[in-house]
Design an enzyme around this catalytic site. Sequence first.
Site, PDB file in Angstrom:
ATOM      1  CB  SER A 327     -19.783  61.010 -10.659  1.00 32.82           C
ATOM      2  OG  SER A 327     -19.636  59.762 -10.782  1.00 32.82           O
ATOM      3  CG  ASP A 351     -11.507  53.299 -18.472  1.00 32.34           C
ATOM      4  OD1 ASP A 351     -11.502  52.138 -17.701  1.00 32.34           O
ATOM      5  OD2 ASP A 351     -12.538  53.999 -18.765  1.00 32.34           O
ATOM      6  CG  ASP A 364     -15.635  53.199 -16.221  1.00 32.87           C
ATOM      7  OD1 ASP A 364     -14.436  53.692 -15.991  1.00 32.87           O
ATOM      8  OD2 ASP A 364     -16.393  53.804 -16.940  1.00 32.87           O
ATOM      9  CG  HIS A 370     -14.920  56.408 -20.477  1.00 32.26           C
ATOM     10  ND1 HIS A 370     -15.045  55.684 -19.174  1.00 32.26           N
ATOM     11  CD2 HIS A 370     -15.982  56.788 -21.004  1.00 32.26           C
ATOM     12  CE1 HIS A 370     -16.267  55.837 -18.878  1.00 32.26           C
ATOM     13  NE2 HIS A 370     -16.730  56.640 -19.711  1.00 32.26           N
ATOM     14  CB  CYS A 383     -13.480  58.142 -16.711  1.00 29.87           C
ATOM     15  SG  CYS A 383     -12.457  56.620 -16.905  1.00 29.87           S
TER      16      CYS A 383
END
Length: 630
Positions: A327, A351, A364, A370, A383
């Site tokens: 990430s 999402d 996810d 989210h 996310c």
Amino acid sequence: MTVMRTPEQELARFRGRLAVAGVVALLCFGLLAARFFYLQVMRYDYYSTRAEDNRISLVPIVPNRGLITDRHGTVLARNYSAYTLEITPSRVADLDATIEELSTLVDIQPKDRRRLKKLMDESKSFESLPIRNRLSDEEVARFIAQRYRFPGVELKARLFRDYPMGSFASHVIGYIGRINDRDLERIEESDDSANYRGTDHIGKSGLEKSYERDLHGITGFEEVEVDSGGRAVRLLRRTPAIPGNNVVLTLDLKLQEIVEKAFGNRRGALVAIEPSTGGVLALVSTPSFDPNLFVDGIAPQDWDQLNTDQDKPLLNRAIYSAYPPGSTFKPFMALGALTTGKRTPGQTLADPGYFNYGGHRFMDDKVGGHGGVDMYKSIVVSCNTYYYVLANDMGIESIANFMRPLGFGQRSGIDLPGEAEGVLPSPEWKKRRFKRPEQQKWFGGETISVGIGQGYNAYTPLQMAQALGAVVNNGVLYRPHIARHVVDAKTGEKRTIEPEPLRTIPFKQSHIDLIKRAMVGVNKAGTGSRAFAGAPYEVGGKTGTAQVYSLKGGKYVEGRVAERLRDHSWFIAFAPADKPVIALAVLVENGGFGAQSAAPIARQALDYYLLGKVPAGIAAEDPAAEESAE
């Protein structure tokens, strides 16, 4: 019947013989005179030089190797003089017997015998080779008293390299070792053979190798008149050696020490740089090694231990090992989306906790998703779904084209040997990488994984730090460098290693400000908030967790996975947020979540660099402070 000759005939015959003899004699003297003229006149310069060479011996004077210090003057590499006991094998009748006799006077260990054998195997001329280094005063006195018994054995004063910090920053400093055949080839190719006469050692890795020309110095010579037996009669002329230059680094040894101790027994790397110059403040790779092991010729058991250790202590993870960034790749993806116009800051994505593509569901990290996610929130909460969709919208070519100027997938040009390129995936890269046509095709699902820093993505910690430095430096990307000054040891004159901007990437300031603000939010309310709770400075960061192997749809449970198959832990950070003076990337191999392992190491590094705060326990046993005090 006897022929009677008259006296006149005999006289004429004698005169003929005499004339022939005279002509022969004259011819011989003529040849001698011609030869004399050729040798004394025509070849005068050649034989005069040969005579001088026989009369005069050139003895090389090895220069003192330059020092290496950190930015505050702490010595990281130095020299000291000591006596060595050396053997010339070609002048010793029975080598084994001689060594046995020597061992009654000087402590000669099995490792010393093994090293001598190895040096003999590597040596072509079997010149003087060390059997014992660094003799004590008592051992020197004992040998001198019995010297007459050992023809072919002599005592020599040699300079030895010493690394007083031991394993600290060893991947940066590197080490020197005895010159081998490959080194000789390189020396001859560089037309530097004369400068290495009498030199036994050369830089083998790290800065010792990359700054070899500066550190070595210029060899001096003594012209000594010798007799027919080769014994010195008198000194004719002396050209002193010029010491090697000292190299002052951008490195902060205290910061380096704090980070190395923060890693403990874990494997990993950290690179911290000044965004505005590219100067490297810390470059850590753990586990490390003691470079002093290599100075005298490393013992076979030590070499085997370093090479067979599954933690690979000789591997410089900071510049050579490439890992999926996880990430930590997302802020760069977000900036790419803004720059290419694929997203606006306020554009929101719903999402649901997954993204369907090609019959496959990309999940996810949060079950149920989210909710509504804009770009700021996508970075703060990390996310995945946002970046699955973004990667699909941008396409792999657009992603690769945006990331390339930031230094991803290419060597940075740092002044250290052994840097890896990493992998910036693209259809062109895949065609080069794989041989079979069916493997070369790029699939859309591979682009989705690239968007969250997985898939074929693989970058070094140095590349991550350099890219982050360019972003927070408003698009100006500098070449990373570790040397700050090269100081002439004789005059003290400094040659500054000037910062080298490689390129300026035309980012919009508003886009950079948004990414920086979102990364600050990560450490205030997002995945890095626990590690930076109570920090008196504002810091931007991003956690990352990179998979080591494919789950194939299964659920990752850290405690049920073998330690070396657990996720890698990443954290990138810059501070202070308003005017960054440091940008760093931390990677902990198999460390799990980025907030769990990598972020606390970054916190200790930033606390020291910005506040001068030293973790408890380090101040009490500070090798840098001890060395500076000396």
